[in-house]
Each structure stands twice: as C-alpha cells, then as structure tokens.
Scaffold this motif. Structure first.
Motif, short mmCIF file in Angstrom:
data_model
loop_
_atom_site.label_atom_id
_atom_site.label_comp_id
_atom_site.label_asym_id
_atom_site.label_seq_id
_atom_site.Cartn_x
_atom_site.Cartn_y
_atom_site.Cartn_z
N GLY A 1 0.43 -9.72 -23.93
CA GLY A 1 -0.63 -8.93 -24.54
C GLY A 1 -1.70 -8.49 -23.58
O GLY A 1 -2.81 -8.17 -23.98
N THR B 1 3.23 -8.64 -31.57
CA THR B 1 3.94 -9.47 -30.61
C THR B 1 5.10 -10.16 -31.31
O THR B 1 5.12 -10.27 -32.54
N GLY C 1 -2.41 -12.24 -30.27
CA GLY C 1 -1.42 -11.30 -30.79
C GLY C 1 -1.25 -11.46 -32.29
O GLY C 1 -1.76 -12.40 -32.90
#
Length: 191
Positions: free
Chosen positions: A7, A39, A153
């Motif tokens: 990320g 994610t 995420g």
C-alpha cells in the motif's frame, strides 16, 4: 508472512497533492492519496456463545455486548453511518465516550472519519439528525492506534474481522474493558 507493503503511496507531497478528486468534481477532496487502498486479505473470526466456547476448550478473547445497524440517506450522508451508530450503541450499553477504552473506526477515506468525528461533536448535527445531544467525538488517543484502513488497507470481506480482532487484541494489550468499532458501508449503512 508479509514481506512487502502493498500500500505504499509513491510520490512526493506535491505529486500526491496534485491528484484529481474522485468524487464531486472539480471541488472534491477525496483522492487516491487519502483513500484506503484495496488490498488482498482473508479472515476468519470465531463467534459463539461463551458456554459453547468454554465447552470446546476455548478462552474468549472478548465479548460482544451490543451491536446495531443504521442507515441514512445515501445522497447526503453516504459514509456518516459511524456518526449514527456510535452514539446509538453507547446509549444501548449505558456508556459514554469517556467510558470506552478502545475505538476502531473503518477509514474509507480520511475525510470520512473526520466528518463522522465532526458530526458526533456537533450539537446542531446531533439535534437535527438524531434528536439528542452531541456525545462528542472519540478521543484521538484511543482511536485506531494500531493503524486503520488508510494505513493497513481495506481488504473487502476481511475488514470487519480485522476491526473485531483489533478491538479484542487492543483491549487485552491496553488492559481495557470496553471497545467500540464502527464501519461505514455502501448505501449509507453502518454497523
């Protein structure tokens, strides 16, 4: 095992600041720089009655005392669900903000969390939309201390389990008694 952060937002502050708004163009403020990133993720959370857990030899990590679902007008209040859910759950549990040791709010966007906190702190908003006094915003020194969706995420299908697990683990580590979590959802919902 996690070996790499997936990320990372690559770029300078100037480059990130120059990104175009994703919503309410041209005046919006939500960009890829201040939104939670999607994610990969998977989760499993084992929820059961205490008696069942003990009979199976499990030691409960935490207890869910109350829960609620709320919904608002998705046109004007799309991601404000936590601003409605948190005061409602505190009232159901007979608690005030000051009684809670751990707060975890899903961060869809940085502005979404700030809007929810401002709404919970606003007498005008709370009286107009919820018919009660403002409970105040969760204290920053109790909110998302181990990172939230902006930093960790947002794995669809796993974020709720991550939030529940984080609250339970923080309560243990921080020797707390009460935790509150809230997450906004599409369509103006929250839990």
């Amino acid at each position: 095992m996690v070996t790499d952060d997936n990320g990372i937002k690559v770029g300078t502050k100037e480059k990130l600041a120059s990104l175009r708004a994703a919503f309410v163009k041209p005046h919006g403020t939500i960009t890829a720089a201040n939104a939670s990133f999607l994610t990969d993720g998977a989760s499993a959370t084992l929820l059961m009655a205490e008696e069942t857990a003990l009979a199976l030899g499990y030691k409960p990590k935490a207890y869910i005392r109350e829960f609620t679902y709320v919904a608002q007008d998705p046109v004007d209040q799309l991601l404000l669900g936590p601003a409605y859910a948190v005061p409602k759950i505190l009232n159901m549990a007979g608690l005030e903000m000051k009684d809670v040791d751990v707060f975890e709010l899903h961060e869809a966007f940085a502005g979404q969390v700030l809007s929810c906190m401002s709404a919970m702190d606003s007498e005008k908003f709370c009286q107009k939309h919820m018919g009660h006094a403002a409970p105040g915003a969760p204290p920053m020194d109790k909110l998302n201390l181990w990172g939230g969706s902006l930093s960790l995420g947002h794995p669809f299908g796993a974020t709720g389990a991550r939030l529940v697990t984080t609250v339970a683990n923080r309560l243990i580590k921080e020797d707390g008694q009460y935790g509150v979590l809230a997450a906004c959802a599409a369509g103006g919902h929250a839990a």
